[in-house]
Design an enzyme around this catalytic site. Sequence first.
Site, mmCIF file in Angstrom:
data_model
loop_
_atom_site.group_PDB
_atom_site.id
_atom_site.type_symbol
_atom_site.label_atom_id
_atom_site.label_comp_id
_atom_site.label_asym_id
_atom_site.label_seq_id
_atom_site.Cartn_x
_atom_site.Cartn_y
_atom_site.Cartn_z
ATOM 1 N N PRO A 68 34.411 -20.851 -28.868
ATOM 2 C CA PRO A 68 35.589 -21.470 -28.275
ATOM 3 C C PRO A 68 35.972 -22.797 -28.922
ATOM 4 C CG PRO A 68 33.940 -20.876 -26.626
ATOM 5 C CD PRO A 68 33.283 -20.803 -27.948
ATOM 6 N N GLU A 69 37.181 -22.852 -29.438
ATOM 7 C CA GLU A 69 37.747 -24.099 -29.947
ATOM 8 C C GLU A 69 38.969 -24.412 -29.078
ATOM 9 O OE1 GLU A 69 38.302 -24.125 -34.198
ATOM 10 O OE2 GLU A 69 36.645 -22.753 -34.495
ATOM 11 N N ARG A 94 23.757 -18.342 -25.588
ATOM 12 C CA ARG A 94 22.885 -19.297 -26.294
ATOM 13 C C ARG A 94 22.510 -20.537 -25.483
ATOM 14 N NH1 ARG A 94 26.250 -18.470 -31.845
ATOM 15 N NH2 ARG A 94 25.855 -16.270 -31.915
#
Length: 315
Positions: A2-3, A111
């Site tokens: 996600p940016e 993660r």
Amino acid sequence: MPELPEVETVARGLNKIILGEVVKEVKVLRDESVGHPTKTQFERLLKGHAFENATRRGKYIVIDLSHGAKLVVHLRMSGRLVVRKKFGEPSFLRVRILLESGRELHYEDMRVFGRLWYVPQGAAVNEVVSGIGDLGVEPLTDLTAEYLHKAFKKKSQPIKNTLLDQRIIAGIGNIYADESLFLSGINPLRPASSLKKDEIEVLVQQIIKVLERAIELGGSSLRDYSNLEGVNGNYQDTSQVYGREGEKCKKCKTKIERTKLAGRSSHYCPKCQPVSKKILDAHNSAAEILSESRKSKTTAAKKTAPRAISRRKSK
DNA sequence: GGCTTATCCTGGGCGC
DNA sequence: TGCGCCCAGGATAAGC
């Protein structure tokens, strides 16, 4: 990954889907996913709040809660917020927020890099959330060539590294840095300070264009990202260089190359994004030295402690 | 102060 | 088939 466009899509989705919803119960399944306060306090304090307006600052989602508190979320690498109608067994569920309507807001993160912070009424967000106070300008509203020209002036590091620096521009990550540089015809290896004013003007235009286009398409879903309803974005289908190593450049048919910068993969077209031989040779020899040093470290570690470098057991 | 590198983490891919 | 290494990358700490 996600940016800015992905985070913007999620924030807009929150306003559409869970505006006004009241938190009935909170269950933190992985302690590390809560940045502030403790797991138990987070579960207790969030309970009873209603979700109000959600906004984005860089890659952070800031959700206003009733009574002046806030919930801040950073998705980092693989985090995602998903609204589910009933509890199933979603993969990598880290925080489960039950809503009074019977729906659930899930924070899932393979993660475990992402974080959620509860900001109590009266506290400033930047006092609670690390990093948010140091963010640079918002590219879609405040970015100008003059600002970047000033910021790049003393930067000898590669332009790619500089674009990833959230203290200069907030929200740009690896994908959109590569894409913006390609569309600007700027090689990622070039020192930021070497960019001329007209190049910076083009770069600013392309950054904004790439980000706006990505938001229109719902972001990129190269690996882990999906929106609040679990739907993938489509920007990756229009990608010019990112993830296209070895494929032909869409402009000139030259093979797209990949190198490492700031520990990240950087993709570029050597013809559309030229760089001097001197810079390229210096980068290649530094990369070679680093690679050799890693190899020798690995060999030494294997000899001295073969078990020490074996893969960590999954939790 | 500026810059680079290591670390955190886990699933997938690949070589042996 | 199964084991083990490498890779991906955002933010941050550590080191040069």
